[in-house]
Design an enzyme around this catalytic site. Sequence first.
Site, PDB file in Angstrom:
ATOM      1  N   ASP A  36      15.255  -3.959 -24.129  1.00  0.00           N
ATOM      2  CA  ASP A  36      15.394  -2.605 -23.606  1.00  0.00           C
ATOM      3  C   ASP A  36      15.571  -1.606 -24.749  1.00  0.00           C
ATOM      4  O   ASP A  36      15.032  -0.500 -24.715  1.00  0.00           O
ATOM      5  CB  ASP A  36      16.605  -2.505 -22.671  1.00  0.00           C
ATOM      6  CG  ASP A  36      16.336  -3.191 -21.341  1.00  0.00           C
ATOM      7  OD1 ASP A  36      15.225  -3.754 -21.187  1.00  0.00           O
ATOM      8  OD2 ASP A  36      17.227  -3.166 -20.468  1.00  0.00           O
ATOM      9  N   ALA A  37      16.330  -2.035 -25.770  1.00  0.00           N
ATOM     10  CA  ALA A  37      16.603  -1.129 -26.889  1.00  0.00           C
ATOM     11  C   ALA A  37      15.307  -0.780 -27.629  1.00  0.00           C
ATOM     12  O   ALA A  37      15.066   0.388 -27.977  1.00  0.00           O
ATOM     13  CB  ALA A  37      17.595  -1.770 -27.843  1.00  0.00           C
ATOM     14  N   TYR A  39      12.338  -0.818 -26.370  1.00  0.00           N
ATOM     15  CA  TYR A  39      11.564   0.042 -25.474  1.00  0.00           C
ATOM     16  C   TYR A  39      12.077   1.480 -25.564  1.00  0.00           C
ATOM     17  O   TYR A  39      11.301   2.426 -25.709  1.00  0.00           O
ATOM     18  CB  TYR A  39      11.672  -0.476 -24.035  1.00  0.00           C
ATOM     19  CG  TYR A  39      10.951   0.368 -23.014  1.00  0.00           C
ATOM     20  CD1 TYR A  39       9.589   0.194 -22.770  1.00  0.00           C
ATOM     21  CD2 TYR A  39      11.625   1.361 -22.292  1.00  0.00           C
ATOM     22  CE1 TYR A  39       8.927   0.971 -21.840  1.00  0.00           C
ATOM     23  CE2 TYR A  39      10.969   2.144 -21.364  1.00  0.00           C
ATOM     24  CZ  TYR A  39       9.619   1.949 -21.134  1.00  0.00           C
ATOM     25  OH  TYR A  39       8.968   2.721 -20.215  1.00  0.00           O
ATOM     26  N   SER A  85      -3.827   1.287  11.355  1.00  0.00           N
ATOM     27  CA  SER A  85      -2.775   0.277  11.416  1.00  0.00           C
ATOM     28  C   SER A  85      -3.432  -1.057  11.770  1.00  0.00           C
ATOM     29  O   SER A  85      -4.654  -1.162  11.795  1.00  0.00           O
ATOM     30  CB  SER A  85      -1.683   0.687  12.386  1.00  0.00           C
ATOM     31  OG  SER A  85      -2.206   0.749  13.667  1.00  0.00           O
ATOM     32  N   LEU A  86      -2.633  -2.065  12.020  1.00  0.00           N
ATOM     33  CA  LEU A  86      -3.187  -3.398  12.241  1.00  0.00           C
ATOM     34  C   LEU A  86      -2.827  -3.899  13.627  1.00  0.00           C
ATOM     35  O   LEU A  86      -1.743  -3.613  14.127  1.00  0.00           O
ATOM     36  CB  LEU A  86      -2.596  -4.376  11.218  1.00  0.00           C
ATOM     37  CG  LEU A  86      -2.982  -4.172   9.756  1.00  0.00           C
ATOM     38  CD1 LEU A  86      -2.104  -5.016   8.859  1.00  0.00           C
ATOM     39  CD2 LEU A  86      -4.441  -4.539   9.559  1.00  0.00           C
ATOM     40  N   LYS A 119       2.840  -9.573   4.693  1.00  0.00           N
ATOM     41  CA  LYS A 119       2.887  -8.219   5.244  1.00  0.00           C
ATOM     42  C   LYS A 119       4.223  -7.625   4.850  1.00  0.00           C
ATOM     43  O   LYS A 119       5.276  -8.049   5.315  1.00  0.00           O
ATOM     44  CB  LYS A 119       2.746  -8.234   6.760  1.00  0.00           C
ATOM     45  CG  LYS A 119       2.732  -6.835   7.339  1.00  0.00           C
ATOM     46  CD  LYS A 119       2.280  -6.812   8.777  1.00  0.00           C
ATOM     47  CE  LYS A 119       2.004  -5.412   9.269  1.00  0.00           C
ATOM     48  NZ  LYS A 119       3.107  -4.481   9.165  1.00  0.00           N
ATOM     49  N   ARG A 140       1.230   7.701   4.567  1.00  0.00           N
ATOM     50  CA  ARG A 140       0.201   7.435   5.566  1.00  0.00           C
ATOM     51  C   ARG A 140       0.139   8.560   6.599  1.00  0.00           C
ATOM     52  O   ARG A 140      -0.932   8.907   7.074  1.00  0.00           O
ATOM     53  CB  ARG A 140       0.527   6.104   6.242  1.00  0.00           C
ATOM     54  CG  ARG A 140      -0.348   5.791   7.399  1.00  0.00           C
ATOM     55  CD  ARG A 140      -0.119   4.370   7.869  1.00  0.00           C
ATOM     56  NE  ARG A 140      -1.011   4.085   8.970  1.00  0.00           N
ATOM     57  CZ  ARG A 140      -0.705   4.272  10.248  1.00  0.00           C
ATOM     58  NH1 ARG A 140       0.484   4.712  10.575  1.00  0.00           N
ATOM     59  NH2 ARG A 140      -1.577   4.004  11.190  1.00  0.00           N
ATOM     60  N   GLU A 179       1.955  -0.662  -0.346  1.00  0.00           N
ATOM     61  CA  GLU A 179       3.207  -0.548   0.394  1.00  0.00           C
ATOM     62  C   GLU A 179       4.339  -0.305  -0.584  1.00  0.00           C
ATOM     63  O   GLU A 179       4.515  -1.078  -1.523  1.00  0.00           O
ATOM     64  CB  GLU A 179       3.429  -1.859   1.164  1.00  0.00           C
ATOM     65  CG  GLU A 179       4.487  -1.783   2.209  1.00  0.00           C
ATOM     66  CD  GLU A 179       3.953  -1.317   3.565  1.00  0.00           C
ATOM     67  OE1 GLU A 179       2.812  -0.800   3.639  1.00  0.00           O
ATOM     68  OE2 GLU A 179       4.696  -1.463   4.549  1.00  0.00           O
ATOM     69  N   LYS A 295      -7.318 -10.868   6.271  1.00  0.00           N
ATOM     70  CA  LYS A 295      -8.429  -9.918   6.164  1.00  0.00           C
ATOM     71  C   LYS A 295      -9.738 -10.655   5.893  1.00  0.00           C
ATOM     72  O   LYS A 295      -9.754 -11.587   5.086  1.00  0.00           O
ATOM     73  CB  LYS A 295      -8.193  -8.942   5.001  1.00  0.00           C
ATOM     74  CG  LYS A 295      -6.945  -8.102   5.147  1.00  0.00           C
ATOM     75  CD  LYS A 295      -6.671  -7.274   3.907  1.00  0.00           C
ATOM     76  CE  LYS A 295      -5.305  -6.621   4.044  1.00  0.00           C
ATOM     77  NZ  LYS A 295      -4.863  -5.969   2.814  1.00  0.00           N
ATOM     78  N   CYS A 431      -1.283  -0.911  42.563  1.00  0.00           N
ATOM     79  CA  CYS A 431      -1.069  -0.138  43.769  1.00  0.00           C
ATOM     80  C   CYS A 431      -2.192   0.899  43.803  1.00  0.00           C
ATOM     81  O   CYS A 431      -2.355   1.668  42.855  1.00  0.00           O
ATOM     82  CB  CYS A 431       0.287   0.554  43.723  1.00  0.00           C
ATOM     83  SG  CYS A 431       0.460   1.747  45.044  1.00  0.00           S
TER      84      CYS A 431
HETATM   85  S1  IVH Z   1      -3.735  -3.750   5.113  1.00  0.00           S
HETATM   86  C1  IVH Z   1      -6.731  -1.348   7.646  1.00  0.00           C
HETATM   87  N1  IVH Z   1      -2.010  -5.287   3.895  1.00  0.00           N
HETATM   88  O1  IVH Z   1       1.031  -2.650   7.666  1.00  0.00           O
HETATM   89  C2  IVH Z   1      -5.765  -2.308   7.077  1.00  0.00           C
HETATM   90  N2  IVH Z   1      -1.172  -3.576   5.311  1.00  0.00           N
HETATM   91  O2  IVH Z   1       0.135  -2.259  10.461  1.00  0.00           O
HETATM   92  C3  IVH Z   1      -4.661  -1.619   6.423  1.00  0.00           C
HETATM   93  N3  IVH Z   1       1.237  -3.447   5.433  1.00  0.00           N
HETATM   94  O3  IVH Z   1       0.213   0.724   7.490  1.00  0.00           O
HETATM   95  C4  IVH Z   1      -3.467  -2.383   6.160  1.00  0.00           C
HETATM   96  N4  IVH Z   1       1.657  -5.093   4.049  1.00  0.00           N
HETATM   97  O4  IVH Z   1       1.886  -0.161   5.834  1.00  0.00           O
HETATM   98  C5  IVH Z   1      -2.177  -4.261   4.739  1.00  0.00           C
HETATM   99  N5  IVH Z   1      -0.589  -6.701   2.744  1.00  0.00           N
HETATM  100  C6  IVH Z   1      -0.762  -5.669   3.578  1.00  0.00           C
HETATM  101  C7  IVH Z   1       0.321  -4.979   4.148  1.00  0.00           C
HETATM  102  C8  IVH Z   1       0.066  -3.937   5.024  1.00  0.00           C
HETATM  103  C9  IVH Z   1       2.186  -4.166   4.823  1.00  0.00           C
HETATM  104  C10 IVH Z   1       1.495  -2.354   6.384  1.00  0.00           C
HETATM  105  C11 IVH Z   1       0.841  -1.055   6.024  1.00  0.00           C
HETATM  106  C12 IVH Z   1       0.060  -0.620   7.212  1.00  0.00           C
HETATM  107  C13 IVH Z   1       0.649  -1.470   8.281  1.00  0.00           C
HETATM  108  C14 IVH Z   1      -0.405  -1.753   9.316  1.00  0.00           C
END
Ligand code: IVH
Length: 701
Positions: A36-37, A39, A85-86, A119, A140, A179, A295, A431
Amino acid sequence: MRIERSEILRRIEQLREEINQHNYLYHVLDQPMISDADYDALMHELKEIEGKYPETITPDSPTQRIGAPPSEKFAGVPHSVPMLSLDDAFSQEEVLEFDQRGKRFLQIDEELEYTVEPKMDGLAVELVYENGSFVLGSTRGDGYTGEDVTTNLRTIRSIPLRLISRYLPPPTRLEVRGEVFINKNAFERLNKRRMEEGEPPFANPRNAAAGSLRQLDPNITADRPLNIFCYGIGVVEGYSFGTQWEALSSLGKWGLRVNPMVEKLKGIHGAIRYHQRTNRKREELDYEIDGIVVKVNEIELQKRLGAKAKSPRWALAYKFEAAQAITRIVEIQLSVGRTGTVTPVALMKPVKVGGVVVSRATLHNEDEIRRKDVRIGDWIIVRRAGDVIPEVVRPLPERRSGEEQVFVMPQTCPVCDSRLRRKSGEAAWRCPNPECFPRLVKQLTHFAGKGAMDIDGLGPKVAEQLISAGLVRSIADLHSIKLSDLLSLDRFAEKSARNLLSAIKASKDTTLARFFYALGLRHVGDVTAQLLADHFGSIKILVDASEEELKGVEGIGPEVASSIRSWFGDNHNIELVRRMLDAGTRFTDSHETMALPLKDKTFVFTGGLSSLTREQAKNIVRDLGGQIASTVGRKTDYVVVGKGSGSKLQKAVELGISTLSEEEFLAFLSKRHSGVSRNPDILPRVIEKLPNELLTPELSD
Ligand code: IVH
């Protein structure tokens, strides 16, 4: 002694390179090479030279991470590629289904290649690099527009201010998604410090990270132990990636922090094993994760799979089991939803699940109850995941006393006694009565909600009152409510009654997107409503859109298309929309309002036409935004005079209103209708109705 300027610049560059390299080793790779020093000594020297020669300071110099002044508020930053989102999955079956769906969509049999990674439980950000320098960072937000948190992100040491170019030249523009989070041990230390300083501790690392990043004063952010993992890309100029894997490894080469646990594998079963392995390792990790993300690796396949309204079809969040608890079912009730769906709900002895006391849990539908064999009086496992409604996971049959009762689905609605219906292929009983009380209450509350028509003062209580008093039997009745009606209700004073009436009136000026959403169709959330509004630009066109046309809209899948088509196929609903329009509902974003050339013009027809029928002529006028009246009055703009006209022509002349012969009317249209060419969706419909000779070359193309 005078030092050459070029020598100073060289030393500055050298120091920056060296510091950046050590930053990277320490914060990204977690492998420091110097003390650290040492740096600090490098930083000290750089600061000193920059202090003497301030003109040499660039925003991407390592000395420039902190020191920006606090801002008043964050500016909005549109995302060039929406930050979606996912979709969540909790079971192997759901993951297998995701894989099957993908293959079906792509019409391929062989196994897909996936990348898998933890995630992270933090918050998503986007970083923009131009020619290697960090220029813009945003949250986001709603996925389309985020907040400009550049100065705060600059304080995070694992975010390079300048990309490393030694291994791979950086692209001219690089949008990186990742993230931001706080490590578990850093979180403990942060909370300890806060408590010592008499500040309230943060509930969890996620909240701490979100709160820290959204500070208006970047000096506070700089003091918080924020970290990042980059997991994706947005727009990239001057570079292209074939796979997600390649993108991640390039991000790593440019000095961005990528989770080392990322793996590439063929076939979905590998992803399921990775999920199990990661779940076992979860506690040991120094950061919080709530599942894995799967993915599709090939970018080309990602593009072909595309996205639904809120989530891509090529990625899935496979979550870990949520918090669970054991309790007992006291009763099973039926709850009638906004769209008439009748959902069985378990009323339970209150129990704490993941920190929250719950006493109701959904049982989804009759088939689910039977499949899980849940009985009234059963001990059960209940689970909660995030904001999701608690659900009954399974009963504990070993604890049965024999007094438990099997649930029998009633044949009629528990509220209005209408005979319940179930469509073939669907699990839900519905209904069918649009006036069923709880349904109407929920519909009305949804209609008046913030993201919908935004009618202040119309919450569930007032909705119940309006409906009970018989003032509202459908959302369209809202516009017929009078002051005296409201005053006759409990708890309505003159002022609150007037306020509600003016809120209802004000809600007539709205947007198509809000209106579609407010109608409350199944599967039509705010994002889908916006897609429909953007695409069709007109309520009239949407009402008529075929299922095929609907499916053709990017982001609209078959299920949504069919829901919309069947809703507009119901005369009761068409009538409802018509009444809302008649009451004066107007859309600021409608193509009709924006571009229609006969907007606000009133026509009266008299006498017979020869080249088209009167009905056709009227329809053209309507399609171009004009109105038709049957009698000539001061508000008439044009009278179209055919053969054998009489008193109407005379009246027009008396009032000095423009008259048009059939030829003049057609010539008039041919001049005016070119205005619709701005709207590609209306155009073909108008052309269909216009006589051939009317088509200008522009339109007949
Ligand atoms: S990919 C279109 N990879 O999850 C795909 N998201 O529910 C975009 N997140 O808003 C997301 N870890 O904040 C991806 N390894 C990861 C992730 C991740 C966390 C969060 C991210 C996103 C949310 C989607």
